[in-house]
Write an enzyme that holds these catalytic residues in place. Structure first.
Site, short mmCIF file in Angstrom:
data_model
loop_
_atom_site.label_atom_id
_atom_site.label_comp_id
_atom_site.label_asym_id
_atom_site.label_seq_id
_atom_site.Cartn_x
_atom_site.Cartn_y
_atom_site.Cartn_z
N CYS A 197 -11.17 -10.97 -3.19
CA CYS A 197 -10.86 -9.67 -3.78
C CYS A 197 -9.82 -9.87 -4.85
CB CYS A 197 -10.34 -8.72 -2.71
SG CYS A 197 -9.99 -7.06 -3.37
N CYS B 101 -2.76 -8.24 2.68
CA CYS B 101 -4.17 -8.43 3.06
C CYS B 101 -4.58 -9.90 2.98
CB CYS B 101 -5.04 -7.58 2.15
SG CYS B 101 -6.80 -7.83 2.38
N GLY C 35 -13.24 -7.26 0.00
CA GLY C 35 -13.54 -6.80 -1.35
C GLY C 35 -13.27 -5.33 -1.61
N GLU C 36 -13.22 -4.99 -2.87
CA GLU C 36 -12.99 -3.61 -3.30
C GLU C 36 -14.34 -3.02 -3.74
OE1 GLU C 36 -10.72 -1.05 -3.42
OE2 GLU C 36 -12.43 -0.12 -4.40
N SER D 283 -14.11 2.64 1.87
CA SER D 283 -12.66 2.61 1.69
C SER D 283 -12.31 1.97 0.35
CB SER D 283 -12.03 1.81 2.83
OG SER D 283 -10.65 1.66 2.62
N SER E 53 -6.93 3.82 0.78
CA SER E 53 -5.83 3.01 1.30
C SER E 53 -4.57 3.41 0.56
CB SER E 53 -6.12 1.52 1.08
OG SER E 53 -7.24 1.15 1.84
N LEU E 54 -3.80 4.29 1.16
CA LEU E 54 -2.62 4.81 0.48
C LEU E 54 -1.39 3.92 0.75
CD1 LEU E 54 -1.71 7.11 -1.35
CD2 LEU E 54 -1.27 8.48 0.70
N HIS E 55 -1.06 3.79 2.02
CA HIS E 55 -0.02 2.86 2.48
C HIS E 55 1.41 3.10 2.02
CE1 HIS E 55 -3.51 0.93 3.95
NE2 HIS E 55 -3.71 0.07 2.99
N ASN F 295 -1.76 -5.91 10.97
CA ASN F 295 -2.23 -7.10 11.66
C ASN F 295 -1.74 -8.33 10.93
OD1 ASN F 295 -3.92 -5.76 13.65
ND2 ASN F 295 -5.22 -5.23 11.92
N CYS G 43 -8.77 -5.39 10.97
CA CYS G 43 -8.63 -4.98 9.57
C CYS G 43 -7.70 -5.89 8.79
CB CYS G 43 -8.04 -3.59 9.52
SG CYS G 43 -9.15 -2.42 8.85
#
Ligand code: SAH
Ligand code: SF4
Length: 355
Positions: free
Chosen positions: A113, A120, A169-170, A201, A223-225, A302, A345
């Site tokens: 990605c 990630c 991937g996006e 997502s 995916s705000l986070h 994770n 995830c």
């Protein structure tokens, strides 16, 4: 020898066109479609309602290939992870997360990605290439093979009931292929997974959000986070390109069309970075100022070897969730599955190609 064409690379319209171009009637295309996507066959010679000569003609020029299974692991909680390999040797991981009488298959859209989110594992691996339509659809078909869900079962009896486009991937950076693949997967004459049971997502490629949903009709997760640009830019480089405001505006635009559509905001809980009460309050005013119908999904981080982040402690996560819920937002905490096999995830990472 010319390379055979992959039948699962065609959308339904393209398949009808292709079959017409080789001089066959269009109802043949419909029969072929059903063999591939309703029956799940991989051998063209098994298409028994086609004449032998047509089957031979097809088999000479076309093929139906599944991604090759390199390894398979099943977690103590029954989460199932596959390492899959494509024709050129590139690999992705796919996960099946079973619930009591249903479950979601998590599929990938790219090898690696390019977005490089700091937390990630996939993002720590460089981007190699987009997956083709056939490679995206082929992943789900591998899962169906494994759980023997051919021919396509009716909705209520499905074990593989949902799809989340949340693997490697996006998806919005491979939009054309993802749109085609999702339209194949949700087509009623074949695999027939309902669009409502598919969630895509994105890390927030703002200008493509509305288009992606219009063309697929699936559900959106963002995916705000982080509750503000300062924190978000620290962990997600894409935020320098598309700021939170742009993402929010795109979400607003998407909900204009259909108010019944809730958006899920994924929020990763990172210790001391985005997890205090002030962050929660900021998040609430952000969502309220855009009047978005939204639910949160709080994701415990994770960790993976060398990641450099720490998960928030469970009590902090509970308090964060309660603050959001007191403000009227659903904010369940996601239960991490398959941790013993690194299938949760953000932990997916393809092993290097064999030399
Ligand atoms: N590229 C898309 C979809 C794949 S990632 C996206 O970013 O939305 C799927 C989800 O896993 C995203 O919400 C992502 O932020 C989250 N994720 C990434 N790394 C993670 C980790 N280490 N622990 C928990 N979730 C993670
Ligand atoms: Fe890519 Fe999503 Fe991982 Fe970010 S979180 S690096 S966008 S796969």
């Amino acid at each position: 020898m010319i390379e055979k064409k992959e039948l699962t690379e065609f959308t339904k319209e393209e398949l009808f066109e292709e079959i017409k171009n080789i001089g066959e009637k269009s109802f043949r295309a419909k029969q072929i479609w059903q063999w591939i996507y309703f029956r799940g066959i991989t051998d063209i010679m098994e298409m028994s309602n086609l004449s032998l000569s047509l089957r031979q003609k097809l088999a000479e020029n076309y093929t139906i290939t599944r991604p090759k299974i390199i390894t398979e692991q099943i977690s103590i909680d029954k989460t199932h992870k596959w390492l899959l390999e494509f024709k050129d040797g590139e690999r992705v991981e796919m996960v099946y997360i079973p619930e009591k009488d249903r479950g979601a298959v998590c599929i990938s859209t790219q090898v690696g990605c390019a977005m490089g989110c700091k937390f990630c594992h996939t993002g720590s691996q460089k981007f190699t290439r987009n997956l083709t339509v056939s490679e995206i659809v082929g992943q789900f078909m591998v899962a169906r093979d494994a759980y023997k869900e051919w021919p396509s079962p009716i909705n209520e009896t499905r074990y593989l009931s949902n799809i989340v486009v949340m693997g490697m991937g996006e998806p919005l950076n491979n939009l054309d292929n993802v749109v085609k693949a999702l339209n194949i997967i949700t087509d009623g004459d074949g695999i027939a997974i309902s669009r409502r049971r598919v969630t895509m997502s994105t890390s927030g490629i703002a200008p493509r959000i509305v288009e992606a949903l219009q063309k697929t009709g699936v559900r959106l997760a963002v995916s705000l986070h982080a509750p503000n640009n300062t924190v978000r830019s620290q962990i997600m480089p894409i935020n320098d390109k598309f700021k939170i405001e742009e993402v929010m505006k795109a979400c607003q635009e998407y909900q204009k069309g259909d108010h019944s559509r809730y958006i899920t905001f994924e929020y990763l809980m990172l210790k001391d970075l985005n997890d205090n009460k002030q962050h929660a309050k900021e998040l609430i005013s952000l969502l309220k100022s855009y009047k978005l119908k939204a639910t949160f999904n709080l994701i415990p981080f994770n960790p993976w070897p060398g990641c450099g982040f720490t998960p928030s402690n469970p009590k902090t996560v509970e308090e964060f969730s309660k603050t959001l819920e007191d403000a009227g937002f659903a904010a369940p905490v996601r239960v991490a599955r398959g941790q013993d096999i690194l299938a949760a995830c953000g932990q997916l990472k393809s092993k290097n190609k064999e030399k």
